[in-house]
Write a protein that holds these residues in place. Structure first.
Motif, PDB file in Angstrom:
ATOM      1  N   SER A  44      -1.800  -3.997 -54.740  1.00 56.03           N
ATOM      2  CA  SER A  44      -1.081  -5.219 -54.363  1.00 56.03           C
ATOM      3  C   SER A  44       0.142  -5.425 -55.250  1.00 56.03           C
ATOM      4  N   PHE A  45      -0.024  -5.132 -56.511  1.00 54.39           N
ATOM      5  CA  PHE A  45       1.067  -5.273 -57.480  1.00 54.39           C
ATOM      6  C   PHE A  45       2.265  -4.415 -57.072  1.00 54.39           C
ATOM      7  N   VAL A  46       2.007  -3.129 -56.804  1.00 53.66           N
ATOM      8  CA  VAL A  46       3.088  -2.201 -56.440  1.00 53.66           C
ATOM      9  C   VAL A  46       3.738  -2.609 -55.115  1.00 53.66           C
ATOM     10  N   SER A  47       2.918  -2.964 -54.130  1.00 55.54           N
ATOM     11  CA  SER A  47       3.445  -3.372 -52.818  1.00 55.54           C
ATOM     12  C   SER A  47       4.306  -4.626 -52.941  1.00 55.54           C
ATOM     13  N   THR A  48       3.849  -5.556 -53.760  1.00 59.05           N
ATOM     14  CA  THR A  48       4.586  -6.812 -53.947  1.00 59.05           C
ATOM     15  C   THR A  48       5.906  -6.559 -54.664  1.00 59.05           C
ATOM     16  N   TYR A  49       5.871  -5.718 -55.683  1.00 62.07           N
ATOM     17  CA  TYR A  49       7.096  -5.370 -56.402  1.00 62.07           C
ATOM     18  C   TYR A  49       8.112  -4.746 -55.437  1.00 62.07           C
ATOM     19  N   SER A  98      -2.403  -2.048 -67.009  1.00 61.70           N
ATOM     20  CA  SER A  98      -1.476  -2.722 -67.921  1.00 61.70           C
ATOM     21  C   SER A  98      -1.878  -4.137 -68.304  1.00 61.70           C
ATOM     22  N   GLY A  99      -2.694  -4.786 -67.464  1.00 64.95           N
ATOM     23  CA  GLY A  99      -3.080  -6.158 -67.763  1.00 64.95           C
ATOM     24  C   GLY A  99      -4.288  -6.298 -68.679  1.00 64.95           C
ATOM     25  N   ALA A 151       3.994   4.829 -64.759  1.00 67.37           N
ATOM     26  CA  ALA A 151       4.921   3.728 -64.510  1.00 67.37           C
ATOM     27  C   ALA A 151       5.490   3.831 -63.100  1.00 67.37           C
ATOM     28  N   PHE A 152       5.895   2.689 -62.577  1.00 64.27           N
ATOM     29  CA  PHE A 152       6.546   2.629 -61.267  1.00 64.27           C
ATOM     30  C   PHE A 152       8.046   2.517 -61.507  1.00 64.27           C
ATOM     31  N   ASP A 153       8.816   3.430 -60.924  1.00 65.20           N
ATOM     32  CA  ASP A 153      10.266   3.444 -61.169  1.00 65.20           C
ATOM     33  C   ASP A 153      11.065   2.773 -60.052  1.00 65.20           C
ATOM     34  N   LEU A 180      11.630   0.272 -64.859  1.00 64.11           N
ATOM     35  CA  LEU A 180      10.372   0.973 -65.121  1.00 64.11           C
ATOM     36  C   LEU A 180       9.274  -0.041 -65.412  1.00 64.11           C
ATOM     37  N   VAL A 181       8.229  -0.021 -64.606  1.00 61.91           N
ATOM     38  CA  VAL A 181       7.139  -0.990 -64.762  1.00 61.91           C
ATOM     39  C   VAL A 181       5.864  -0.247 -65.150  1.00 61.91           C
ATOM     40  N   ILE A 182       5.285  -0.638 -66.265  1.00 57.21           N
ATOM     41  CA  ILE A 182       4.071   0.010 -66.770  1.00 57.21           C
ATOM     42  C   ILE A 182       2.878  -0.376 -65.900  1.00 57.21           C
ATOM     43  N   LEU A 183       2.152   0.634 -65.410  1.00 55.41           N
ATOM     44  CA  LEU A 183       0.980   0.385 -64.570  1.00 55.41           C
ATOM     45  C   LEU A 183      -0.319   0.720 -65.287  1.00 55.41           C
ATOM     46  N   ARG A 184      -0.372   1.935 -65.858  1.00 52.76           N
ATOM     47  CA  ARG A 184      -1.587   2.400 -66.533  1.00 52.76           C
ATOM     48  C   ARG A 184      -1.195   3.141 -67.802  1.00 52.76           C
TER      49      ARG A 184
END
Length: 296
Positions: A44-49, A98-99, A151-153, A180-184
């Motif tokens: 959901s996080f990635v889709s929302t971003y 990441s959370g 990370a998601f770029d 760049l968003v840290i995911l894991r």
């Protein structure tokens, strides 16, 4: 706005409109943001971003322990990682979303008799935030334990290794490249004695409670150390600024490197106090201070 709201719900989020950041920051400061979004899963996080990046400015937050938001209304979307908090132990590797709160990482590592995070115990914030700023304490820094980061770029999920993440004192590539968003994060640990690990963690926590103003809202150490031999808190104290206040923003009387919220501090008061301290340090020591906290 209604269509955006409905789409955010459809993507698997809880959404708060015009949510005040003071409800979320450790400083207890901050005006309202247009959307405060809590994805329920990493997907959901990635889709929302992906959805929001074409529409408006996005800020990703963890536990909001290193942030000073504006007092004014902000036309931005906040993506919170608070529910992106799965943690998995595989032999000498810990895989965290990441959370994951640092406290949880420390405690679960201890329960599994795994050493490596003792000095991180008591650092507020999330794993993502710790990687983002290369958080550290008592000679330890987050980068020491990292094997890789997913990370998601903005287009795809990529894997980054320590040599690619430009780690330095309270810095990383993630502070420079906001896309760049840290995911894991995969961390290395070593087998240890559970009781010894627990004793060390409690020692670290005791030192924190003794030296830091944890009884007041704050965002931790305000300034980066400009060089190895320059201790910012000591310098501020030597200038007689312990207890100095602008409104309800005050230099801590326990640790001069902290600015605390005595009750109803505003972001503008904190900013004025930061500038006042910077100018004093520059005039007396000819040192330029940079903030460790993120100022919006």
């Amino acid at each position: 706005m209604e269509k955006i709201f409905e789409k955010l719900l459809e993507l698997g989020n809880d959404v708060k409109l015009d949510e005040k950041m003071e409800y979320h920051t450790s400083f207890r400061i901050g005006g309202p943001v247009k959307y405060f979004i809590i994805p329920n899963t990493l997907e959901s996080f990635v889709s929302t971003y992906n959805f929001l990046k074409k529409i408006m400015e996005i800020k990703v937050v963890g536990k909001c322990t290193n942030i000073l938001p504006s007092d004014e209304k902000m036309n931005i979307a906040i993506l919170s990682t608070e529910r992106i908090d799965r943690i998995e132990f595989k032999n000498d590797i810990v895989l965290c979303e990441s959370g994951v709160p640092l406290k949880k990482l420390c405690l679960e590592s201890m329960e599994n008799s795994l050493s490596g995070f003792e000095k991180a115990y008591g650092i507020p914030g999330s794993v993502g935030g710790a990687v983002y700023m290369n958080a550290g304490a008592y000679g330890w820094v987050t980068a020491e334990n990292i094997i890789y980061v997913e990370a998601f770029d903005g287009e795809k999920i990529i894997k980054l290794f320590p040599s690619e993440m430009e780690f330095s004192y309270r810095n990383s590539i993630f502070r420079k490249k906001k896309e760049l968003v840290i995911l894991r994060v995969a961390f290395k640990v070593i087998n240890g004695d559970k009781e010894k690990i627990k004793i060390k963690m409690n020692e670290i926590l005791k030192r924190r409670y003794t030296k830091q103003p944890l009884e007041f809202p704050s965002a931790g150490s305000v300034f980066k150390r400009p060089r190895e031999d320059f201790y910012v808190g000591t310098a501020i104290e030597n200038l007689g600024l312990k207890g100095y206040a602008i409104g309800d923003a005050q230099v801590s009387e326990k640790h001069a490197g902290f600015i605390i919220n005595r009750g109803n501090a505003k972001a503008e008061e904190v900013k004025k106090l930061i500038e006042y301290i910077k100018n004093k340090i520059k005039n007396v020591y000819n040192v330029n201070l940079e903030t460790e906290i993120e100022i919006w």
